[in-house]
Write a protein that holds these residues in place. Structure first.
Motif, mmCIF file in Angstrom:
data_model
loop_
_atom_site.group_PDB
_atom_site.id
_atom_site.type_symbol
_atom_site.label_atom_id
_atom_site.label_comp_id
_atom_site.label_asym_id
_atom_site.label_seq_id
_atom_site.Cartn_x
_atom_site.Cartn_y
_atom_site.Cartn_z
ATOM 1 N N PRO A 17 0.823 -1.219 0.000
ATOM 2 C CA PRO A 17 0.000 0.000 0.000
ATOM 3 C C PRO A 17 0.855 1.265 0.000
ATOM 4 C CG PRO A 17 -0.676 -1.512 1.745
ATOM 5 C CD PRO A 17 0.612 -2.033 1.178
ATOM 6 N N VAL A 18 1.964 1.221 0.718
ATOM 7 C CA VAL A 18 2.833 2.385 0.800
ATOM 8 C C VAL A 18 3.497 2.643 -0.551
ATOM 9 C CG1 VAL A 18 4.818 3.418 1.979
ATOM 10 C CG2 VAL A 18 3.248 1.933 3.239
ATOM 11 N N ALA A 19 3.978 1.556 -1.165
ATOM 12 C CA ALA A 19 4.699 1.686 -2.417
ATOM 13 C C ALA A 19 3.787 2.205 -3.536
ATOM 14 C CB ALA A 19 5.296 0.341 -2.817
ATOM 15 N N LEU A 20 2.507 1.828 -3.478
ATOM 16 C CA LEU A 20 1.593 2.221 -4.540
ATOM 17 C C LEU A 20 1.116 3.664 -4.415
ATOM 18 C CD1 LEU A 20 -0.744 -0.870 -5.077
ATOM 19 C CD2 LEU A 20 0.965 0.054 -6.641
ATOM 20 N N ALA A 21 1.211 4.215 -3.201
ATOM 21 C CA ALA A 21 0.700 5.560 -2.987
ATOM 22 C C ALA A 21 1.467 6.561 -3.843
ATOM 23 C CB ALA A 21 0.804 5.937 -1.511
ATOM 24 N N GLY A 22 0.738 7.488 -4.444
ATOM 25 C CA GLY A 22 1.379 8.525 -5.238
ATOM 26 C C GLY A 22 2.054 9.542 -4.343
ATOM 27 N N SER A 23 2.700 10.508 -4.955
ATOM 28 C CA SER A 23 3.400 11.501 -4.144
ATOM 29 C C SER A 23 2.715 12.868 -4.231
ATOM 30 C CB SER A 23 4.858 11.595 -4.596
ATOM 31 O OG SER A 23 4.894 11.802 -5.990
ATOM 32 N N VAL A 24 3.050 13.704 -3.260
ATOM 33 C CA VAL A 24 2.483 15.046 -3.223
ATOM 34 C C VAL A 24 3.112 15.868 -4.352
ATOM 35 C CG1 VAL A 24 2.177 17.108 -1.794
ATOM 36 C CG2 VAL A 24 2.334 14.854 -0.725
ATOM 37 N N ASN A 41 -3.666 27.874 -7.769
ATOM 38 C CA ASN A 41 -3.240 26.518 -7.481
ATOM 39 C C ASN A 41 -3.552 26.169 -6.026
ATOM 40 O OD1 ASN A 41 -2.051 24.091 -7.117
ATOM 41 N ND2 ASN A 41 -0.072 24.657 -8.022
ATOM 42 N N THR A 42 -4.711 25.573 -5.806
ATOM 43 C CA THR A 42 -5.143 25.283 -4.440
ATOM 44 C C THR A 42 -4.399 24.090 -3.843
ATOM 45 O OG1 THR A 42 -6.950 23.922 -5.252
ATOM 46 C CG2 THR A 42 -7.440 26.243 -4.831
ATOM 47 N N CYS A 43 -3.482 23.499 -4.608
ATOM 48 C CA CYS A 43 -2.638 22.442 -4.056
ATOM 49 C C CYS A 43 -1.377 23.021 -3.422
ATOM 50 C CB CYS A 43 -2.253 21.440 -5.148
ATOM 51 S SG CYS A 43 -3.654 20.489 -5.760
ATOM 52 N N CYS A 44 -1.046 24.247 -3.786
ATOM 53 C CA CYS A 44 0.149 24.894 -3.236
ATOM 54 C C CYS A 44 -0.201 26.056 -2.319
ATOM 55 C CB CYS A 44 1.052 25.378 -4.374
ATOM 56 S SG CYS A 44 1.802 24.020 -5.299
ATOM 57 N N ILE A 146 -9.289 21.006 3.900
ATOM 58 C CA ILE A 146 -7.932 21.515 3.637
ATOM 59 C C ILE A 146 -7.647 21.338 2.145
ATOM 60 C CG2 ILE A 146 -5.472 21.165 4.104
ATOM 61 C CD1 ILE A 146 -6.274 20.306 6.955
ATOM 62 N N SER A 147 -7.514 22.465 1.443
ATOM 63 C CA SER A 147 -7.447 22.384 -0.026
ATOM 64 C C SER A 147 -6.234 21.605 -0.514
ATOM 65 C CB SER A 147 -7.472 23.788 -0.641
ATOM 66 O OG SER A 147 -6.232 24.458 -0.460
ATOM 67 N N THR A 148 -5.118 21.724 0.203
ATOM 68 C CA THR A 148 -3.899 21.071 -0.282
ATOM 69 C C THR A 148 -3.879 19.560 -0.015
ATOM 70 O OG1 THR A 148 -2.668 21.603 1.749
ATOM 71 C CG2 THR A 148 -2.534 23.194 -0.053
ATOM 72 N N LEU A 149 -4.886 19.067 0.725
ATOM 73 C CA LEU A 149 -4.996 17.618 0.951
ATOM 74 C C LEU A 149 -5.986 16.982 -0.036
ATOM 75 C CD1 LEU A 149 -5.068 17.301 4.866
ATOM 76 C CD2 LEU A 149 -3.218 16.643 3.331
ATOM 77 N N ASP A 150 -6.431 17.751 -0.998
ATOM 78 C CA ASP A 150 -7.375 17.224 -1.970
ATOM 79 C C ASP A 150 -6.714 16.116 -2.800
ATOM 80 O OD1 ASP A 150 -10.170 18.135 -3.192
ATOM 81 O OD2 ASP A 150 -8.868 17.430 -4.825
ATOM 82 N N PRO A 151 -7.473 15.080 -3.161
ATOM 83 C CA PRO A 151 -6.901 14.005 -3.982
ATOM 84 C C PRO A 151 -6.158 14.493 -5.222
ATOM 85 C CG PRO A 151 -9.054 13.359 -3.191
ATOM 86 C CD PRO A 151 -8.851 14.774 -2.732
ATOM 87 N N ASN A 152 -6.627 15.587 -5.842
ATOM 88 C CA ASN A 152 -5.944 16.023 -7.076
ATOM 89 C C ASN A 152 -4.591 16.696 -6.799
ATOM 90 O OD1 ASN A 152 -6.289 18.784 -6.558
ATOM 91 N ND2 ASN A 152 -8.252 18.848 -7.631
ATOM 92 N N CYS A 153 -4.206 16.773 -5.508
ATOM 93 C CA CYS A 153 -2.895 17.329 -5.168
ATOM 94 C C CYS A 153 -1.816 16.253 -5.108
ATOM 95 C CB CYS A 153 -2.964 18.091 -3.852
ATOM 96 S SG CYS A 153 -4.104 19.499 -3.900
ATOM 97 N N TYR A 154 -2.204 15.026 -5.478
ATOM 98 C CA TYR A 154 -1.246 13.916 -5.503
ATOM 99 C C TYR A 154 -1.106 13.420 -6.935
ATOM 100 C CZ TYR A 154 -1.850 13.669 -0.424
ATOM 101 O OH TYR A 154 -1.888 13.973 0.912
ATOM 102 N N THR A 155 0.110 13.035 -7.299
ATOM 103 C CA THR A 155 0.267 12.335 -8.566
ATOM 104 C C THR A 155 -0.032 10.872 -8.297
ATOM 105 O OG1 THR A 155 2.602 12.033 -8.077
ATOM 106 C CG2 THR A 155 2.024 13.907 -9.472
ATOM 107 N N SER A 156 -0.780 10.218 -9.176
ATOM 108 C CA SER A 156 -1.203 8.824 -8.980
ATOM 109 C C SER A 156 -1.821 8.618 -7.604
ATOM 110 C CB SER A 156 -0.036 7.863 -9.137
ATOM 111 O OG SER A 156 0.795 8.244 -10.191
#
Ligand SMILES: *[C@@H]1O[C@H](CO)[C@@H](O)[C@H](O)[C@H]1NC(C)=O
Length: 262
Positions: A17-24, A41-44, A146-156
């Motif tokens: 599960p850890v390895a599959l998680a995308g990065s911020v 950019n609500t991820c930053c 929290i806008s920066t914790l939105d799923p679209n703020c992660y790659t994969s």
């Protein structure tokens, strides 16, 4: 041989599960939240919840504090949460019902956050003894805003991967905000008989934090402290900058404030 094989399978399962998680996603030169600079950019940029508030409890009420007495050290405040208040002190709540997870404990375990979980079990405790439910409430009501914790703020993005980030950051902040020691250094210690002025409490906390904080009382007894921050960048990777609170004010009496032992 069999044991080795088993070991390999076992560690693969744990690591998966850890390895599959995308990065911020990375943010280059992000603006400070609530500053005049705007960014789409609500991820930053944490927006509209740009004032992140780390709230702490002192639960001394004897009728409801029994479980706390058993689990939490008597010389430590406990965590209420991490709230993304707007820059004017108003706030959104419960921003994404689809991410109102009912398995915070399992999510943290699956992410390899066992140590975090045990720390939370002693320092992020529910007054009625149901920690999981309290964490679910704090995550659903505040964390999902929290806008920066939105799923679209992660790659994969892997579902739920923002949850460990929220709880880890809250703990990381909390461990830098030792309210018990800040008060004790000014001679403010729990007592069944002594009372304190609000000014003295405020001054002790401001000395430690560098900025005023919000103090809250219940029945004239000190029971909450709120520490405010602006964030340069995301909650996950950004720089938390201490600041004075905007919004809800302290509600303690100016004198005769109790700070009962728990
Ligand atoms: C937690 O619940 C979510 C949503 O129901 C689910 O997608 C996820 O797989 C669960 N995680 C674990 C570790 O059980």
């Amino acid at each position: 041989m069999a044991i080795t094989k088993l070991g390999v399978v076992f560690s693969t399962l744990i690591a998966l599960p850890v390895a599959l998680a995308g990065s911020v996603k990375t943010c280059s030169d992000p603006p400070l939240s609530c500053s005049s600079s705007t960014s789409s950019n609500t991820c930053c940029l944490n927006t509209p919840g740009g004032q992140l508030v780390q709230t702490q409890f002192w639960d001394s009420n004897p009728s409801t504090g029994m479980s706390l007495i058993l689990s939490c050290p008597s010389d430590s405040w406990t965590i209420h949460g991490l709230w993304p208040d707007h820059c004017d002190g108003t706030y959104d709540s419960s921003c994404d019902s689809k991410r109102a997870y009912k398995n915070i404990t399992q999510i943290l375990q699956a992410a390899g956050k066992g140590d975090l979980l045990s720390y939370m079990d002693t320092h992020w405790v529910d007054i009625n003894g149901d920690n999981e439910q309290f964490w679910e409430h704090e995550w659903a009501k505040h964390g999902t805003c929290i806008s920066t914790l939105d799923p679209n703020c992660y790659t994969s993005y892997t579902p739920t991967q923002e949850v460990p980030d929220f709880f880890q950051k809250t703990i990381d902040l909390f461990t830098t905000l030792d309210s018990y020691t800040a008060l004790k250094n000014a001679g403010i210690v729990p007592s069944t008989s002594a009372t304190y002025t609000s000014a003295k409490i405020q001054s002790a906390l401001e000395t430690a934090f560098g900025h005023p904080v919000t103090i809250r009382c219940q029945s004239k007894a000190l029971n909450e402290i709120w520490y405010s921050f602006y964030v340069q960048g995301s909650v996950q990777t950004g720089n938390f900058v201490p600041t004075a609170p905007v919004g809800t004010t302290s509600n303690c009496p100016s004198s005769g404030v109790k700070y009962p032992p728990k």
